[in-house]
Design an enzyme around this catalytic site. Structure first.
Site, PDB file in Angstrom:
ATOM      1  N   GLY A 160       0.813  -1.215   0.000  1.00 29.90           N
ATOM      2  CA  GLY A 160       0.000   0.000   0.000  1.00 29.90           C
ATOM      3  C   GLY A 160       0.846   1.263   0.000  1.00 29.90           C
ATOM      4  N   PHE A 161       0.166   2.375   0.140  1.00 26.20           N
ATOM      5  CA  PHE A 161       0.818   3.696   0.106  1.00 26.20           C
ATOM      6  C   PHE A 161       1.856   3.823   1.231  1.00 26.20           C
ATOM      7  CE2 PHE A 161      -0.205   8.205   1.796  1.00 26.20           C
ATOM      8  CZ  PHE A 161       0.932   8.759   1.229  1.00 26.20           C
ATOM      9  N   ILE A 162       1.406   3.742   2.466  1.00 25.15           N
ATOM     10  CA  ILE A 162       2.346   3.916   3.581  1.00 25.15           C
ATOM     11  C   ILE A 162       3.274   2.703   3.669  1.00 25.15           C
ATOM     12  CG2 ILE A 162       2.536   4.223   6.090  1.00 25.15           C
ATOM     13  CD1 ILE A 162      -0.232   5.614   6.017  1.00 25.15           C
ATOM     14  N   TYR A 198     -15.363   2.646  10.056  1.00 24.35           N
ATOM     15  CA  TYR A 198     -13.902   2.572   9.895  1.00 24.35           C
ATOM     16  C   TYR A 198     -13.204   3.014  11.178  1.00 24.35           C
ATOM     17  CZ  TYR A 198      -9.213   4.219   8.698  1.00 24.35           C
ATOM     18  OH  TYR A 198      -7.851   4.444   8.708  1.00 24.35           O
ATOM     19  N   LYS A 212     -10.792   0.940  14.121  1.00 25.70           N
ATOM     20  CA  LYS A 212      -9.443   1.326  14.558  1.00 25.70           C
ATOM     21  C   LYS A 212      -9.390   1.433  16.081  1.00 25.70           C
ATOM     22  CE  LYS A 212      -7.294   1.535  10.628  1.00 25.70           C
ATOM     23  NZ  LYS A 212      -6.145   0.663  10.343  1.00 25.70           N
TER      24      LYS A 212
END
Ligand SMILES: NC(=O)c1ccc[n+]([C@@H]2O[C@H](COP(=O)([O-])OP(=O)(O)OC[C@H]3O[C@@H](n4cnc5c(N)ncnc54)[C@H](O)[C@@H]3O)[C@@H](O)[C@H]2O)c1
Length: 342
Positions: free
Chosen positions: A11-13, A175, A179
């Site tokens: 992914g991005f991170i 979402y 978390k």
């Protein structure tokens, strides 16, 4: 040399974290299922970027491409496993075959708005998936981890900055609630099984490889194409935007901190500055040299109006100090989106 398991490393991170760990001489085990949240080809490019692959990748079909990528990504220091973290026996098999020192758990279904449409998917990947990672860690005696939490756990707060000591955080989307649940599960495993960790509350991360669903990415694209941009709400919303390199520095410092301490901590990784939507758009205009065409739209359910991190704890524990100015970060992202920078 340590061996780090990075979940969501395509992914991005995650891809930026993997690249940084490899540059520091570590070994990386990347577990990612190339979920359909956005184009798998972007994630393949992310992995190729992590491992400094500069050749041509054919992109034929998803199955064949992932097979080829897996073979390219099997070296002494980097191993990609295409695996779904909801599959506990598959996760256990990897923990059994690899000698993992610590876990950087980034894999998740991200995004607030789609979680309202499909909460069970978010519960399955984010909560069950995280529990599977913790169970595998317990079983195979891996005692150190970092969890990618989110500023969204704070919900809509009246305070000007968000502090980790805030006990009344009220997530306003499925979402965000997943978390928060994972942070609490992290505490249970710390308490019961001595699994030490840092729950990192990321504040809107941007920069090259940013996810295509995020506002900055969309705005840059629309401005460059001279298309209309829907602006939700009155334009007065503001966010703490964190450049990817600063986020990665925070993650690396955090895992090193957890390895040296027997802790459970929650830490904000932001900049301590809130940038209004208007300023964000003006910055994109200045850096692209184009004028944005704005189209007013109603506010979106589940989105928080304002985020701003108190970063004193990150500074104290991790010596964290974000360095990249917003205009510089935006300029880098524009170059990447235009295909000028890798
Ligand atoms: N980008 C942000 O601004 C931001 C802000 C706060 C928190 N976060 C959190 O940081 C983490 C990384 O975010 P990102 O922006 O890089 O997102 P991303 O979607 O680019 O990366 C997540 C990765 O997880 C993988 N994944 C999804 N479901 C999986 C599954 N079932 N099994 C294995 N892998 C799976 C995806 O394929 C993807 O490569 C996420 O946990 C996200 O919730 C991100």
């Amino acid at each position: 040399m340590k061996t780090y398991c990075v979940t969501g490393g395509a992914g991005f991170i995650g891809s930026n974290v993997c690249k940084s760990l490899l540059a520091k001489g570590h070994r990386v085990i990347n577990m990612d299922n190339f979920s359909g949240f956005y184009d798998y080809k972007a994630k393949i490019s992310n992995v190729l970027y992590s491992i400094d692959f500069t050749g041509r990748f054919p992109f034929v079909s998803k199955g064949g491409d992932l097979e080829l990528l897996s073979s390219l990504s099997k070296s002494e220091r980097y191993h990609l496993y295409v695996v779904d973290i909801r599959n506990l026996s598959a996760v256990n098999a990897i923990f059994q075959s690899e000698k993992i020192d610590a876990v950087i758990h980034l894999a998740a279904m991200p995004g607030v708005r789609p979680s309202i449409e499909n909460p069970l998917l978010y519960e399955g990947v984010n909560i069950k998936g995280t529990l599977n990672i913790l169970e595998a860690m317990r079983k195979f005696n891996v005692r150190k981890w970092i969890f990618a939490s989110s500023s969204s756990v704070y919900g809509n707060q009246q305070h000007s900055t968000f502090s980790e000591s805030e006990l009344n955080s009220r997530p306003i989307s499925p979402y965000a609630a997943t978390k928060k649940a994972c942070e609490d599960m992290g505490y249970s495993y710390y308490n019961l099984h001595g699994i030490h960790g840092m729950m990192m509350r990321f504040f809107t991360v941007y920069g090259p490889r940013q996810r295509p669903d995020l506002a900055i990415r969309k705005f840059i694209k629309q401005v460059d194409l001279e298309l209309e941009i829907p602006v939700y709400g009155d334009g007065q919303t503001a966010r703490d935007y964190t450049y990817i390199d600063d986020t990665v520095t925070g993650v690396i410092s955090a895992i090193e901190y957890v390895e040296g301490h027997e802790v459970y901590e929650i830490v904000n990784i932001g900049t301590g500055t809130a940038t209004s939507l208007q300023t964000m758009i003006r910055t994109i205009e200045a850096e692209t040299g184009k004028i944005a065409k704005l189209q007013q739209a109603p506010p979106q359910a589940g989105d928080v109006d304002f985020t701003k991190a108190n970063i004193e704890k990150a500074s104290l524990l991790l010596n964290y100090s974000p360095r990249v100015r917003f205009s510089d970060g935006i300029s880098n992202q524009i170059l990447w989106q235009r295909g000028v920078a890798p």
